[in-house]
Design a protein around this motif. Structure first.
Motif, PDB file in Angstrom:
ATOM      1  N   MET A  18      45.242  43.001  26.831  1.00 15.72           N
ATOM      2  CA  MET A  18      45.844  43.844  27.873  1.00 15.72           C
ATOM      3  C   MET A  18      47.334  43.545  27.974  1.00 15.72           C
ATOM      4  O   MET A  18      47.771  42.409  27.792  1.00 15.72           O
ATOM      5  CB  MET A  18      45.212  43.547  29.235  1.00 15.72           C
ATOM      6  CG  MET A  18      43.806  44.073  29.390  1.00 15.72           C
ATOM      7  SD  MET A  18      43.250  43.815  31.097  1.00 15.72           S
ATOM      8  CE  MET A  18      41.569  43.333  30.795  1.00 15.72           C
ATOM      9  N   HIS A  55      44.407  45.808  36.734  1.00 20.84           N
ATOM     10  CA  HIS A  55      42.945  45.752  36.704  1.00 20.84           C
ATOM     11  C   HIS A  55      42.377  44.387  37.088  1.00 20.84           C
ATOM     12  O   HIS A  55      41.216  44.290  37.457  1.00 20.84           O
ATOM     13  CB  HIS A  55      42.434  46.124  35.313  1.00 20.84           C
ATOM     14  CG  HIS A  55      42.763  47.527  34.906  1.00 20.84           C
ATOM     15  ND1 HIS A  55      42.146  48.620  35.463  1.00 20.84           N
ATOM     16  CD2 HIS A  55      43.662  48.014  34.025  1.00 20.84           C
ATOM     17  CE1 HIS A  55      42.636  49.723  34.929  1.00 20.84           C
ATOM     18  NE2 HIS A  55      43.571  49.382  34.051  1.00 20.84           N
ATOM     19  N   VAL A  56      43.183  43.339  36.928  1.00 22.58           N
ATOM     20  CA  VAL A  56      42.633  41.994  37.134  1.00 22.58           C
ATOM     21  C   VAL A  56      43.289  41.288  38.321  1.00 22.58           C
ATOM     22  O   VAL A  56      42.601  40.806  39.221  1.00 22.58           O
ATOM     23  CB  VAL A  56      42.787  41.138  35.854  1.00 22.58           C
ATOM     24  CG1 VAL A  56      42.319  39.707  36.103  1.00 22.58           C
ATOM     25  CG2 VAL A  56      41.997  41.766  34.707  1.00 22.58           C
ATOM     26  N   PRO A  86      43.649  43.659  42.157  1.00 17.09           N
ATOM     27  CA  PRO A  86      42.439  43.840  42.963  1.00 17.09           C
ATOM     28  C   PRO A  86      42.039  42.573  43.710  1.00 17.09           C
ATOM     29  O   PRO A  86      41.602  42.639  44.867  1.00 17.09           O
ATOM     30  CB  PRO A  86      41.381  44.213  41.920  1.00 17.09           C
ATOM     31  CG  PRO A  86      42.133  44.786  40.783  1.00 17.09           C
ATOM     32  CD  PRO A  86      43.445  44.051  40.753  1.00 17.09           C
ATOM     33  N   GLN A  87      42.199  41.437  43.060  1.00 21.98           N
ATOM     34  CA  GLN A  87      41.859  40.178  43.727  1.00 21.98           C
ATOM     35  C   GLN A  87      42.914  39.798  44.763  1.00 21.98           C
ATOM     36  O   GLN A  87      42.596  39.348  45.869  1.00 21.98           O
ATOM     37  CB  GLN A  87      41.761  39.046  42.703  1.00 21.98           C
ATOM     38  CG  GLN A  87      40.711  39.258  41.640  1.00 21.98           C
ATOM     39  CD  GLN A  87      40.677  38.104  40.647  1.00 21.98           C
ATOM     40  OE1 GLN A  87      40.455  36.960  41.021  1.00 21.98           O
ATOM     41  NE2 GLN A  87      40.921  38.395  39.388  1.00 21.98           N
ATOM     42  N   VAL A 147      41.936  48.636  26.648  1.00 20.60           N
ATOM     43  CA  VAL A 147      42.687  48.279  25.443  1.00 20.60           C
ATOM     44  C   VAL A 147      42.197  49.056  24.224  1.00 20.60           C
ATOM     45  O   VAL A 147      42.996  49.639  23.484  1.00 20.60           O
ATOM     46  CB  VAL A 147      42.583  46.762  25.169  1.00 20.60           C
ATOM     47  CG1 VAL A 147      43.336  46.399  23.907  1.00 20.60           C
ATOM     48  CG2 VAL A 147      43.114  45.974  26.358  1.00 20.60           C
ATOM     49  N   GLN A 174      48.674  46.242  32.594  1.00 21.64           N
ATOM     50  CA  GLN A 174      47.232  46.464  32.668  1.00 21.64           C
ATOM     51  C   GLN A 174      46.525  45.286  33.332  1.00 21.64           C
ATOM     52  O   GLN A 174      45.630  45.475  34.161  1.00 21.64           O
ATOM     53  CB  GLN A 174      46.660  46.660  31.250  1.00 21.64           C
ATOM     54  CG  GLN A 174      47.036  47.997  30.626  1.00 21.64           C
ATOM     55  CD  GLN A 174      46.670  48.063  29.150  1.00 21.64           C
ATOM     56  OE1 GLN A 174      46.586  47.036  28.471  1.00 21.64           O
ATOM     57  NE2 GLN A 174      46.466  49.266  28.656  1.00 21.64           N
ATOM     58  N   PHE A 220      36.529  37.351  35.407  1.00 21.75           N
ATOM     59  CA  PHE A 220      37.159  38.066  36.515  1.00 21.75           C
ATOM     60  C   PHE A 220      36.172  38.112  37.685  1.00 21.75           C
ATOM     61  O   PHE A 220      35.156  38.813  37.604  1.00 21.75           O
ATOM     62  CB  PHE A 220      37.557  39.476  36.080  1.00 21.75           C
ATOM     63  CG  PHE A 220      38.380  39.492  34.811  1.00 21.75           C
ATOM     64  CD1 PHE A 220      39.419  38.576  34.629  1.00 21.75           C
ATOM     65  CD2 PHE A 220      38.129  40.406  33.805  1.00 21.75           C
ATOM     66  CE1 PHE A 220      40.174  38.573  33.466  1.00 21.75           C
ATOM     67  CE2 PHE A 220      38.881  40.416  32.633  1.00 21.75           C
ATOM     68  CZ  PHE A 220      39.901  39.500  32.467  1.00 21.75           C
ATOM     69  N   HIS A 274      36.031  39.440  40.579  1.00 20.94           N
ATOM     70  CA  HIS A 274      35.791  40.648  41.358  1.00 20.94           C
ATOM     71  C   HIS A 274      34.951  41.665  40.600  1.00 20.94           C
ATOM     72  O   HIS A 274      34.623  42.715  41.143  1.00 20.94           O
ATOM     73  CB  HIS A 274      37.125  41.267  41.774  1.00 20.94           C
ATOM     74  CG  HIS A 274      37.995  41.686  40.619  1.00 20.94           C
ATOM     75  ND1 HIS A 274      38.414  40.800  39.647  1.00 20.94           N
ATOM     76  CD2 HIS A 274      38.502  42.883  40.267  1.00 20.94           C
ATOM     77  CE1 HIS A 274      39.156  41.442  38.760  1.00 20.94           C
ATOM     78  NE2 HIS A 274      39.226  42.707  39.116  1.00 20.94           N
ATOM     79  N   ALA A 325      43.083  37.925  30.677  1.00 18.29           N
ATOM     80  CA  ALA A 325      43.325  39.360  30.496  1.00 18.29           C
ATOM     81  C   ALA A 325      44.250  39.606  29.305  1.00 18.29           C
ATOM     82  O   ALA A 325      43.988  40.474  28.471  1.00 18.29           O
ATOM     83  CB  ALA A 325      43.922  39.951  31.770  1.00 18.29           C
TER      84      ALA A 325
END
Ligand SMILES: Nc1ncnc2c1ncn2[C@@H]1O[C@H](COP(=O)(O)OP(=O)(O)O)[C@@H](O)[C@H]1O
Ligand SMILES: [Mg+2]
Lengths: 247, 272
Positions: B179, B187-188, B191-192, A110, B183, A94, A96, B174
């Protein structure tokens, strides 16, 4: 004393429209074993791996993980996925998040672990793959080999019972391949159940309990790596091995 | 991004002004034009009392223009995010509802939408809900609803494009960690995606401030409506509309500048 297989695949078919990516694959993996899958590009290796954690849903056949048959039930599949770590060719970190945050995110979201606990585990995993000092760095500032090790650490932090690797070193510069393979070898020695798609025959020789050769969405031949390397029975296996061992 | 908003070019030209070589062909002469207009406006303003008077009168509407735009934009962000997520949903019903919303709005002129939403849809919904009387719903509130529903559809397309610009591998990584879709989105992906579309979101805010002038047709007392009242009462059309135009120009230039600042700060902070 036949151990109960942790992965069982029964007559798996996967079609993408006209393309038959998998054409009746059956496979059984006992806990703690390392299976290496080889085969030409497009032979269905990635699709098989992705069916094991339902990133692809099979067209026909069955996938059993740890005694549970995978269904389309989202809750069930989310639970099963926490038991299966996956490492991708292109890392898929990821961008970011820092290396540390990459590893803590799923633990918190999770597994419901606290920030402190997740961070402690993340740091331990980073140390294990040899990049403890990169915790606060973003993926973009890491080398390919380092990124892939973060990706492995991220998967391991979830305490999976099974690890899937889809050509984990194919996107790496040659000098970085070893650092990733070494981590994988350690993992194999520690008794992790692993299914690895790779063309690194050295790794297969050193770590694989079982080598599988796939072509046209089928398993053409399987057995101990030494058996298959030393006297492959099928012509297609011979041809493929001769091509790949030239490199 | 398609749409009625051309503010990006102004920003690009502003940028080229301080980074490019000073070739006269490259020079943004139109910006000089804006500068001269500004100077002329200030000159008139300082020398002619009638312009000062018009300005003081029209200023009364500035609060409404800004608050209407802000509230409408905040609601539009929520609507846009929901509709953008709906557009890429695997659920066929949700997907089609979201697409219907976006296409309806895109197929109708904004002015007509504002009439329709404020004078037909809102009263209709109010009447359908027991205990709520249409009379209690202010025109200001209806204007905000109309603008936000309109811009929600524009922003939906921005969010959708932003989400789709994030590679498949991110969602797969993710999900493979266990997830849920929600989720992973939260969260993934988002944001981007949101970071990628911040400039576009900012441009649409500037565009919305301009389009907020349309709510004057609902007799909402924004600067456009106040200017119309002033012109109608005094017959000083030149004063009223010059002041009005300059006020919008100043607003959009200031906002464009702020958007630009935000953008470069994010780029500096990007760390990738
Ligand atoms: N999402 C997809 N959509 C359509 N075709 C696909 C998709 N994924 C894989 N395929 C096709 O399925 C076949 C097997 O692909 P894959 O499993 O990726 O092979 P390998 O990993 O062995 O190179 C190929 O012909 C590929 O083009
Ligand atoms: Mg593949």
């Amino acid at each position: 004393m036949a151990a109960k297989p942790i992965i069982e695949v029964k007559n798996l078919h996967k079609h993408f429209g006209e393309v038959r990516a998998l054409n009746g694959v059956s496979l059984s993996v006992d806990p703690g074993k390392v299976v290496v899958i080889v085969g030409p590009s497009g032979s269905g290796k990635s699709t098989l791996l992705r069916c094991l954690n339902h990133l692809e849903v099979e067209s026909a056949g069955e996938v059993w993980i740890d005694g549970i048959r995978l269904t389309r039930d989202q809750k069930q599949i989310n639970e099963v996925r926490t038991e299966i770590g996956m490492v991708f060719q292109l890392f898929n970190l990821f961008p970011h998040l820092t290396a540390l945050e990459n590893i803590t995110l799923a633990q918190k979201v999770v597994r419901g672990r606290s920030e402190a606990e997740a961070e402690q585990i993340a740091r331990a995993q980073l140390a294990r793959v040899g990049i403890a000092d990169k915790a606060d760095v973003h993926p973009g500032q890491l080398s390919g080999g380092q990124q892939q090790r973060v990706a492995i650490a991220r998967a391991l932090a979830m305490n999976p019972k099974i690890m899937l690797f889809d050509e984990p070193t194919s996107a790496l510069d040659p000098e970085m391949i070893k650092e990733v393979l070494d981590v994988m070898l350690d993992l194999a020695r520690e008794g992790m159940t692993m299914v690895v798609v790779t063309h690194e025959m050295g790794f297969a020789r050193a770590a694989a309990d079982q080598l599988i050769f796939m072509d046209y969405g089928k398993i053409i031949e399987q057995g101990k790596p030494t058996e298959i390397f030393n006297n492959p029975k099928e012509d297609r296996t011979k041809l493929f091995l001769s091509q790949i061992l030239q490199h | 991004m398609d749409g009625p908003h051309g503010d990006a070019t102004m920003l690009e030209d502003l940028e080229s002004l301080d980074t490019q070589q000073r070739d006269w062909r490259q020079f943004p002469w139109w910006l000089l034009g804006i500068f001269l207009i500004a100077v002329y406006a200030i000159y008139i303003f300082l020398t002619r009392p009638s312009y000062q008077e018009a300005f003081q009168f029209i200023m009364i509407g500035l609060g409404i223009t800004i608050s209407t735009s802000l509230y409408a934009y905040l609601i539009a962000l929520v609507l846009g995010l929901l509709a953008g997520l709906g557009r890429i949903s695997n659920n066929i019903v949700i997907k089609n509802l979201a697409t219907l919303y976006v296409e309806l709005v895109r197929g109708i002129p904004i002015l007509v939408l504002i009439f329709y939403l404020a004078l037909v849809a809102v009263p209709g919904i109010a009447d359908a809900i027991p205990g709520i009387s249409n009379d209690n719903i202010s025109l200001n509130f209806r204007a905000i609803i109309a603008l936000s529903v309109t811009y929600g559809a524009f922003l939906a397309e921005i969010f959708r494009a932003g989400i789709q610009s994030i590679g498949r591998g991110q969602m797969e990584a993710a999900r493979s960690l266990g997830m849920s879709y929600g989720q992973a989105m939260r969260h993934v992906i988002l944001p981007q995606a949101i970071r990628n579309v911040l400039p576009a979101l900012g441009n649409d805010f500037v565009a919305m401030v301009k389009d907020s002038s349309l709510v004057s047709v609902l007799a909402v007392r924004d600067i456009t409506q106040v200017a119309r009242l002033y012109a109608g009462r005094t017959f000083r059309f030149a004063e009223a509309y010059t002041v009005l135009a300059v006020m919008y120009l100043a607003l959009t230039l200031i906002l464009s500048f702020l958007v630009k600042r935000l953008e470069s700060r994010l780029e500096a902070k990007g760390g990738r």
